[in-house]
Design an enzyme around this catalytic site. Structure first.
Site, PDB file in Angstrom:
ATOM      1  N   CYS A 124       0.878  -1.171   0.000  1.00 11.49           N
ATOM      2  CA  CYS A 124       0.000   0.000   0.000  1.00 11.49           C
ATOM      3  C   CYS A 124       0.913   1.219   0.000  1.00 11.49           C
ATOM      4  O   CYS A 124       2.025   1.130  -0.525  1.00 11.49           O
ATOM      5  CB  CYS A 124      -1.008  -0.017   1.151  1.00 11.49           C
ATOM      6  SG  CYS A 124      -0.353  -0.137   2.806  1.00 11.49           S
ATOM      7  N   ASP A 125       0.512   2.324   0.574  1.00 17.55           N
ATOM      8  CA  ASP A 125       1.319   3.538   0.480  1.00 17.55           C
ATOM      9  C   ASP A 125       1.522   4.150   1.856  1.00 17.55           C
ATOM     10  O   ASP A 125       0.567   4.364   2.584  1.00 17.55           O
ATOM     11  CB  ASP A 125       0.633   4.549  -0.444  1.00 17.55           C
ATOM     12  CG  ASP A 125       1.516   5.737  -0.793  1.00 17.55           C
ATOM     13  OD1 ASP A 125       2.737   5.648  -0.586  1.00 17.55           O
ATOM     14  OD2 ASP A 125       0.983   6.734  -1.285  1.00 17.55           O
TER      15      ASP A 125
END
Length: 172
Positions: A124-125
């Site tokens: 994810c980020d």
């Protein structure tokens, strides 16, 4: 009411408020210390420390290892972010299985990746993003054996200039 009386009242209220905060803080620390499984006051909350499988093995994969697996096409990359974020940019060939909508996407994942021996790299980020961790743990619970998390995967990937894929207006 005189200024001296007002000052005295304010100082008394501040002292009482501070006293209540100190008492609450001491009580909270005491309860935490006496409680089984209390919350550690100092701990390593880094992704490497947080992300370990039940076996104790780290679930974190370094970027350089992930890139090698990507180049060799030996792993399936799974993006745990929302579809809008995925459409704006993702690792080429990655599957989008947003953790928040996992029930809607899990059948597609299991159809695309039926072999539980497949190497799966979830990302994810952001350092604090737990979406990939939650999705990785779910996949492990579902029987997938080689699940890794690329911590801050999207951020690392783009900062190092690796290939990026975006969906066009037709959704491809």
């Amino acid at each position: 009411m005189s200024d001296a009386t007002t000052d005295s009242t304010i100082k008394q209220a501040l002292r009482q408020g501070l006293s209540l905060l100190v008492i609450a803080w001491v009580l909270a620390l005491g309860v935490n210390a006496l409680r089984p499984g209390g919350i550690p006051l100092v701990a390593d909350w880094s992704p490497a420390a947080r992300l370990s499988a039940a076996t104790g093995e780290s679930m974190v994969i370094p970027l350089d290892e992930a890139v090698v697996l990507y180049d060799r096409r030996e792993a399936v990359f799974v993006d745990a972010r929302l579809p809008e974020e995925f459409a704006a940019g993702h690792i080429p060939g990655a599957l989008n299985v947003p953790w928040i909508l996992v029930d809607e996407y899990e059948e597609q994942f299991f159809t695309t990746v039926p072999d539980p021996e497949t190497i799966v790299i979830v990302y994810c980020d952001g350092e604090a993003c737990a979406l990939s961790e939650d999705l990785a743990r779910m996949l492990i619970d579902m029987g997938y054996v080689h699940v890794k998390v690329l911590a801050d995967g999207w951020g690392q990937w783009t900062r190092h200039g690796y290939p990026v894929e975006k969906e066009d207006r037709h959704g491809s």
